[in-house]
Scaffold this active site. Sequence first.
Site, PDB file in Angstrom:
ATOM      1  N   LYS A 113      52.523   2.852  55.812  1.00 41.50           N
ATOM      2  CA  LYS A 113      53.137   2.076  54.728  1.00 41.50           C
ATOM      3  C   LYS A 113      52.953   0.569  54.810  1.00 41.50           C
ATOM      4  CE  LYS A 113      57.456   3.303  53.650  1.00 41.50           C
ATOM      5  NZ  LYS A 113      58.725   4.009  53.568  1.00 41.50           N
ATOM      6  N   LYS A 194      55.806  16.323  46.954  1.00 37.28           N
ATOM      7  CA  LYS A 194      57.254  16.491  46.999  1.00 37.28           C
ATOM      8  C   LYS A 194      57.918  15.721  45.857  1.00 37.28           C
ATOM      9  CE  LYS A 194      60.150  14.396  49.931  1.00 37.28           C
ATOM     10  NZ  LYS A 194      60.957  13.985  51.098  1.00 37.28           N
ATOM     11  N   LYS A 197      62.562  10.669  45.285  1.00 37.61           N
ATOM     12  CA  LYS A 197      63.409   9.816  44.435  1.00 37.61           C
ATOM     13  C   LYS A 197      62.781   8.462  44.138  1.00 37.61           C
ATOM     14  CE  LYS A 197      66.631   9.170  48.219  1.00 37.61           C
ATOM     15  NZ  LYS A 197      65.847   8.407  49.205  1.00 37.61           N
TER      16      LYS A 197
HETATM   17  P1  AMP Z   1      64.493  11.309  50.758  1.00 34.53           P
HETATM   18  O1  AMP Z   1      64.838  11.381  49.302  1.00 34.53           O
HETATM   19  O2  AMP Z   1      63.062  11.628  51.034  1.00 34.53           O
HETATM   20  O3  AMP Z   1      65.003  10.052  51.409  1.00 34.53           O
HETATM   21  O4  AMP Z   1      65.282  12.481  51.479  1.00 34.53           O
HETATM   22  C1  AMP Z   1      66.695  12.571  51.486  1.00 34.53           C
HETATM   23  C2  AMP Z   1      67.084  14.009  51.777  1.00 34.53           C
HETATM   24  O5  AMP Z   1      66.730  14.855  50.685  1.00 34.53           O
HETATM   25  C3  AMP Z   1      66.389  14.624  52.992  1.00 34.53           C
HETATM   26  O6  AMP Z   1      67.308  15.517  53.603  1.00 34.53           O
HETATM   27  C4  AMP Z   1      65.231  15.388  52.405  1.00 34.53           C
HETATM   28  O7  AMP Z   1      64.845  16.479  53.199  1.00 34.53           O
HETATM   29  C5  AMP Z   1      65.817  15.868  51.084  1.00 34.53           C
HETATM   30  N1  AMP Z   1      64.748  15.950  50.063  1.00 34.53           N
HETATM   31  C6  AMP Z   1      64.122  14.914  49.487  1.00 34.53           C
HETATM   32  N2  AMP Z   1      63.225  15.323  48.570  1.00 34.53           N
HETATM   33  C7  AMP Z   1      63.271  16.679  48.581  1.00 34.53           C
HETATM   34  C8  AMP Z   1      62.570  17.710  47.863  1.00 34.53           C
HETATM   35  N3  AMP Z   1      61.654  17.413  46.949  1.00 34.53           N
HETATM   36  N4  AMP Z   1      62.880  18.996  48.135  1.00 34.53           N
HETATM   37  C9  AMP Z   1      63.819  19.290  49.056  1.00 34.53           C
HETATM   38  N5  AMP Z   1      64.510  18.381  49.758  1.00 34.53           N
HETATM   39  C10 AMP Z   1      64.250  17.086  49.536  1.00 34.53           C
END
Ligand code: AMP
Length: 321
Positions: A113, A194, A197
């Site tokens: 990054k 994936k 957010k």
């Molecule tokens: P992040 O949004 O990547 O910071 O992740 C925050 C939490 O949400 C973590 O526990 C991730 O494993 C879960 N998470 C994020 N995106 C996904 C997704 N597309 N599917 C399942 N779990 C997710």
Amino acid sequence: MSHHRHRKLSLLTPSGHLTLGNLLGALRPMAAGQAGAECFYGIADLHALTTPHDPTALRDAVREMATLLLAAGLDESTLFVQSRVPAHAQLAYLLECTAYTGELNRMIQFKEKGRGVDATRVSLYTYPALMAADILLYRPRQVPVGADQRQHVELTRDLAIRFNNTYGPVFTVPEVTVPPVGARVMRLDDPTRKMGKSDNSAGVVALLDPPDVVRRKIARAVTDSDAGDDAVRSDPTKPGVSNLLQILEACGGSAEGVTTYGALKRAVTDAVVAELEPLQKRYAELAADPVHVDGVFRAGAEHCREVTAPVLAAAEAAIGL
Ligand code: AMP
């Protein structure tokens, strides 16, 4: 050294709007795991400062996330905003004084990054020390993390061991555990990626998307050109369809009798809208009562300050402050 067998800890970075992926992969299991556990769930606003940000947007994102965590039923947990518990930043500095540049240079996320880019914030480089502080302050015995965070928790262990060996036994060295494989929701417009957010795209369902927006996004989801009798099936060669089926099932729907992609998308839409409706209703009620939300997070931060103070004090005393 004491540790806390039933303590769970997780921080979410307010780097965008929470998505259906966050709900199915994180918030729902977090809510379900509250019974019999002592849970600390934080909003990692300090981590959101490691990349270019807008102050007003950050404040709004923290408020939205705080309200959503409560709406998702995490009210039996200690909820807090990281910056309101100064021990996180304070211990992070002591761990920066424990970590080596060689270690931070090897962190994959930093390599991918920011390394080599002049305008990379220094905090992106030192972020693993803050993450180590986030964990070590709460003395959890186990830290369940997905593959992408594993290296950071390994570093946390290395720092805890080095600190303990150099200055005295202050930290509980956490074990890294692999959580049970949960739902991994992929983007609707690109099912090889994936649903994150930070990407604001037509392929990402945000938890606060109104039903017509959800409907439109799912209607445009990528499937494939296979229109045979058994086209609606979970199969590695059909990532778009498999993703829709997984979402359908995770939201309590069924593909029983569904044979066309159009029918599948309608079933997924109905299931997702039904899943989000009570959450959005609760969100609206809580958003109308910000004093209540603030009170919950203020009390949560106070509890965190009490829990973390002895750990920080022990680390300071050991290192010679
Ligand atoms: P992040 O949004 O990547 O910071 O992740 C925050 C939490 O949400 C973590 O526990 C991730 O494993 C879960 N998470 C994020 N995106 C996904 C997704 N597309 N599917 C399942 N779990 C997710």
